[in-house]
Design an enzyme around this catalytic site. Structure first.
Site, PDB file in Angstrom:
ATOM      1  N   ARG A 299      -0.024   4.437  -0.447  1.00  0.00           N
ATOM      2  CA  ARG A 299      -0.758   5.695  -0.320  1.00  0.00           C
ATOM      3  C   ARG A 299      -0.166   6.622   0.747  1.00  0.00           C
ATOM      4  O   ARG A 299       0.355   6.168   1.742  1.00  0.00           O
ATOM      5  CB  ARG A 299      -2.232   5.417  -0.001  1.00  0.00           C
ATOM      6  CG  ARG A 299      -2.985   4.902  -1.204  1.00  0.00           C
ATOM      7  CD  ARG A 299      -4.387   4.524  -0.860  1.00  0.00           C
ATOM      8  NE  ARG A 299      -4.453   3.259  -0.127  1.00  0.00           N
ATOM      9  CZ  ARG A 299      -5.585   2.670   0.202  1.00  0.00           C
ATOM     10  NH1 ARG A 299      -6.733   3.222  -0.121  1.00  0.00           N
ATOM     11  NH2 ARG A 299      -5.569   1.528   0.854  1.00  0.00           N
TER      12      ARG A 299
ATOM     13  N   ASP B   1       0.863  -1.190   0.000  1.00  0.00           N
ATOM     14  CA  ASP B   1       0.000   0.000   0.000  1.00  0.00           C
ATOM     15  C   ASP B   1       0.896   1.235   0.000  1.00  0.00           C
ATOM     16  O   ASP B   1       1.575   1.527   0.977  1.00  0.00           O
ATOM     17  CB  ASP B   1      -0.890  -0.021   1.257  1.00  0.00           C
ATOM     18  CG  ASP B   1      -1.992   1.036   1.202  1.00  0.00           C
ATOM     19  OD1 ASP B   1      -1.867   1.987   0.403  1.00  0.00           O
ATOM     20  OD2 ASP B   1      -2.961   0.905   1.960  1.00  0.00           O
TER      21      ASP B   1
HETATM   22  N1  LIG Z   1      -2.503  -2.221  -6.468  1.00  0.00           N
HETATM   23  C1  LIG Z   1      -3.779  -2.568  -6.465  1.00  0.00           C
HETATM   24  N2  LIG Z   1      -4.696  -1.646  -6.154  1.00  0.00           N
HETATM   25  C2  LIG Z   1      -5.986  -2.040  -6.132  1.00  0.00           C
HETATM   26  C3  LIG Z   1      -6.403  -3.345  -6.448  1.00  0.00           C
HETATM   27  N3  LIG Z   1      -7.757  -3.392  -6.362  1.00  0.00           N
HETATM   28  C4  LIG Z   1      -8.163  -2.147  -5.990  1.00  0.00           C
HETATM   29  N4  LIG Z   1      -7.100  -1.333  -5.844  1.00  0.00           N
HETATM   30  C5  LIG Z   1      -7.016   0.042  -5.384  1.00  0.00           C
HETATM   31  O1  LIG Z   1      -7.224   0.025  -3.996  1.00  0.00           O
HETATM   32  C6  LIG Z   1      -7.705   1.296  -3.580  1.00  0.00           C
HETATM   33  C7  LIG Z   1      -8.901   1.068  -2.650  1.00  0.00           C
HETATM   34  O2  LIG Z   1      -9.151   2.252  -2.022  1.00  0.00           O
HETATM   35  P1  LIG Z   1     -10.236   2.494  -0.877  1.00  0.00           P
HETATM   36  O3  LIG Z   1     -11.515   1.815  -1.233  1.00  0.00           O
HETATM   37  O4  LIG Z   1     -10.238   3.980  -0.621  1.00  0.00           O
HETATM   38  O5  LIG Z   1      -9.582   1.902   0.406  1.00  0.00           O
HETATM   39  P2  LIG Z   1      -9.396   0.576   1.143  1.00  0.00           P
HETATM   40  O6  LIG Z   1      -7.989   0.541   1.635  1.00  0.00           O
HETATM   41  O7  LIG Z   1      -9.866  -0.572   0.299  1.00  0.00           O
HETATM   42  O8  LIG Z   1     -10.288   0.714   2.464  1.00  0.00           O
HETATM   43  P3  LIG Z   1     -11.840   0.945   2.678  1.00  0.00           P
HETATM   44  O9  LIG Z   1     -11.925   2.331   3.260  1.00  0.00           O
HETATM   45  O10 LIG Z   1     -12.286  -0.092   3.638  1.00  0.00           O
HETATM   46  O11 LIG Z   1     -12.502   0.841   1.352  1.00  0.00           O
HETATM   47  C8  LIG Z   1      -8.023   2.067  -4.841  1.00  0.00           C
HETATM   48  O12 LIG Z   1      -6.970   2.994  -5.100  1.00  0.00           O
HETATM   49  C9  LIG Z   1      -8.035   0.997  -5.935  1.00  0.00           C
HETATM   50  O13 LIG Z   1      -7.640   1.473  -7.201  1.00  0.00           O
HETATM   51  C10 LIG Z   1      -5.410  -4.295  -6.778  1.00  0.00           C
HETATM   52  O14 LIG Z   1      -5.651  -5.477  -7.013  1.00  0.00           O
HETATM   53  N5  LIG Z   1      -4.119  -3.862  -6.775  1.00  0.00           N
END
Ligand SMILES: Nc1nc2c(ncn2[C@@H]2O[C@H](COP(=O)(O)OP(=O)(O)OP(=O)(O)O)[C@@H](O)[C@H]2O)c(=O)[nH]1
Length: 195
Positions: A128, A126
């Site tokens: 971010r 992650d």
């Molecule tokens: N690297 C990567 N990123 C992904 C994948 N699937 C989704 N994402 C990214 O994961 C991120 C999810 O962000 P959020 O929904 O804000 O956060 P979260 O960490 O899942 O936490 P929640 O607040 O519970 O939703 C987004 O930037 C998506 O583009 C994946 O398989 N690989």
């Protein structure tokens, strides 16, 4: 960090009328947006969602993740209360960008999980950085939130920025055969709270 407020306009949506605020991070060449409804600066904790960009889930109806459903559920919840804020951060792919996310998906098609795929591409699980939120919270005069998330690291990140998270509200959406493994990996390896 050089994020600055740019401008506001109204944004009518399927869930009601939001105010849309633009923020520019010139250094990183990123443009972020916050949707608010009601008086968010009155000192009462704000129902809030910090959502990282997911072009595939948010805009292209992908079922590989839970992003699009969470985005809709958050806007619905804010509209139902008539007050709240959605911080939409341009941190596609947990910060690795869209093209790298597509590369990560290809590795996942071949059997890797979402964390292993990032690692094979040379990234952390992650990537971010939530510090970009600070000037947005300050501009909107929000200092405490009821945060819609399953991700305890988001709660911690906000607390570290000085934003008080008075409540964490789970944001569960229906799983499907395409995102089951992804959700299991988020729970098992990334610490997300489900159930
Ligand atoms: N690297 C990567 N990123 C992904 C994948 N699937 C989704 N994402 C990214 O994961 C991120 C999810 O962000 P959020 O929904 O804000 O956060 P979260 O960490 O899942 O936490 P929640 O607040 O519970 O939703 C987004 O930037 C998506 O583009 C994946 O398989 N690989």
């Amino acid at each position: 960090m050089t994020v600055r407020f740019v401008d506001s306009a109204s944004l009518p949506t399927a869930w009601g009328e939001f105010d849309m605020h633009g923020f520019e991070d010139a250094q990183a060449n990123k443009e972020h947006v916050v949707l608010t409804m009601g008086d968010v600066g009155n000192g009462e904790p704000v129902l809030a969602r910090v959502h990282s960009e997911c072009l595939t889930g948010d805009a292209l109806f992908s079922m590989r993740c839970d992003c699009g459903n969470q985005l809709q559920a958050a806007l619905e919840a804010i509209a139902a209360e008539g007050r709240g804020a959605l911080f939409y951060l341009r941190q596609e792919g947990r910060g690795i960008g869209l093209l790298n996310k597509i590369r990560a998906y290809k590795l996942q098609d071949a059997g890797a999980d979402t964390v292993e795929a990032n690692e094979r591409l040379g990234f952390g699980a992650d990537m971010r950085d939530y510090s970009i939120l600070k000037p947005m919270f300050d501009h909107l005069a929000i200092d405490s939130v009821r945060l819609m998330t399953n991700n305890p690291r988001k709660v911690q990140a906000l607390e570290e920025l000085g934003v008080k998270v008075v409540e964490r509200i789970p944001l569960h959406t229906h799983s499907n055969p395409h995102n089951e493994k992804y959700l299991r990996t988020k729970a098992g390896k990334l610490g997300h709270l489900f159930g």
